[in-house]
Design an enzyme around this catalytic site. Sequence first.
Site, PDB file in Angstrom:
ATOM      1  N   THR A 222       0.860  -1.188   0.000  1.00 13.89           N
ATOM      2  CA  THR A 222       0.000   0.000   0.000  1.00 13.89           C
ATOM      3  C   THR A 222       0.892   1.233   0.000  1.00 13.89           C
ATOM      4  OG1 THR A 222      -1.805  -1.076   1.156  1.00 13.89           O
ATOM      5  CG2 THR A 222      -1.616   1.301   1.491  1.00 13.89           C
TER       6      THR A 222
ATOM      7  N   ARG B 299     -14.773  -6.741   0.146  1.00 13.51           N
ATOM      8  CA  ARG B 299     -14.056  -6.251   1.345  1.00 13.51           C
ATOM      9  C   ARG B 299     -13.371  -4.901   1.086  1.00 13.51           C
ATOM     10  NH1 ARG B 299      -8.583  -4.671   2.659  1.00 13.51           N
ATOM     11  NH2 ARG B 299      -8.199  -5.202   4.829  1.00 13.51           N
TER      12      ARG B 299
ATOM     13  N   THR C 199      -0.784   1.818   7.020  1.00 15.77           N
ATOM     14  CA  THR C 199      -0.722   0.601   6.203  1.00 15.77           C
ATOM     15  C   THR C 199      -0.678  -0.616   7.117  1.00 15.77           C
ATOM     16  OG1 THR C 199       0.553  -0.618   4.543  1.00 15.77           O
ATOM     17  CG2 THR C 199       1.821   0.811   6.017  1.00 15.77           C
ATOM     18  N   GLY C 200      -1.337  -1.680   6.704  1.00 18.46           N
ATOM     19  CA  GLY C 200      -1.337  -2.892   7.529  1.00 18.46           C
ATOM     20  C   GLY C 200      -2.672  -3.600   7.427  1.00 18.46           C
TER      21      GLY C 200
ATOM     22  N   GLY D 136      -6.049  -3.885   7.587  1.00 16.12           N
ATOM     23  CA  GLY D 136      -7.025  -2.798   7.636  1.00 16.12           C
ATOM     24  C   GLY D 136      -8.110  -2.949   8.680  1.00 16.12           C
TER      25      GLY D 136
END
Length: 354
Positions: free
Chosen positions: A221, A249, A272-273, A275
Amino acid sequence: MNQCNSEVKIVGKGNRLRKKSHNFHVKFTKRPMRAKYYFPAVIMIFLLMVAGCKPSRHAYALILHGGAGQITPATLNDSMQHEYTKMLEAARDSGLRVLANGGSSLDAVQKVINILEDCPLFNAGKGACYTYDGKISLDAAIMDGSNLKAGAVAGVSDVKNPITLARRVMTSSPHVMLSGEGASEFARSQGIEMADSAYFYTERQWKAHLRGLDKLHKMGTVGCVALDQYGNIAAGTSTGGITNKRWGRIGDSPIIGAGTYADNKTCGVSCTGTGEYFIRLDVAKDVSSLVDYRKMKLQDAADLAIQKKLAALGGTGGLVSLDKNGNPGISFNTEGMFRAYGNSDGEKFSGMFK
Ligand code: ASP
């Protein structure tokens, strides 16, 4: 004596001035200004003129990320590390040039993210990951910290640069977030550049899709926060989401307050990660609120949000942020996070590992 002038004698005594008039003879009697006062007075007038004519320039800064995850020397060989560093720094320097030339933080954020969206190395735009159904589904958001306006798109599959569309949602629609087919319809009506499925094909992401969910390939991302010369902060994030996501999703990236937030009063944040965790904790807004209400330093707020709160729930990822003076806040609880920073003092760095 010039007969055309009437004479007015001004005599200072304490705070009071007495004026005497004698027909048309005017004469100003005042103490001559001492030479030693001339120079400072001229300098003062000059400085006041300069301050009045030129808008005062704020120090500018920019920070970006290219995703967090299992980013280690073992997962990225030397040539890959070099490729990523080159792209991160090129994108950062392009954004800094926008700011140096007096461009807005929104322009800088869009520029940086467009560059990263066009690069197949990152999970955004061109390099986006595939859904469970083998499709592309892109999310993006941008926020203007000067007025808290924001724009976002979710689940779009045919827009080349989702951050550009998100900005257009902010500036040219009465809404904050558009999704799916409606977002595409809006994009077409705005003359935004579209792209077909062939454009988004990358072997790397197709293989990741076929292999199933895989830690390395779900990173990537992209996000950026900028502070411009006018003291305005903007933040943006763009992503393909996570590999093999299902059922429409949507992650945190396009959700204002979860993955993206900006407020001139406090800071700008891009996350980021995983979500789902960022949504539940409203991480980006939480960092801003910690700076606002608890008067925390940005780095401490970022660490509290990621190392304590996110980690406590079992979430993984990171964030980049800038405070209103351009100081960076960076935190991640993964092995690595692609990142780069620069400011108007010429300070620069980039990195990917811990
Ligand atoms: N936060 C993104 C999402 O959940 C993915 C990522 O940043 O890696 O969609």
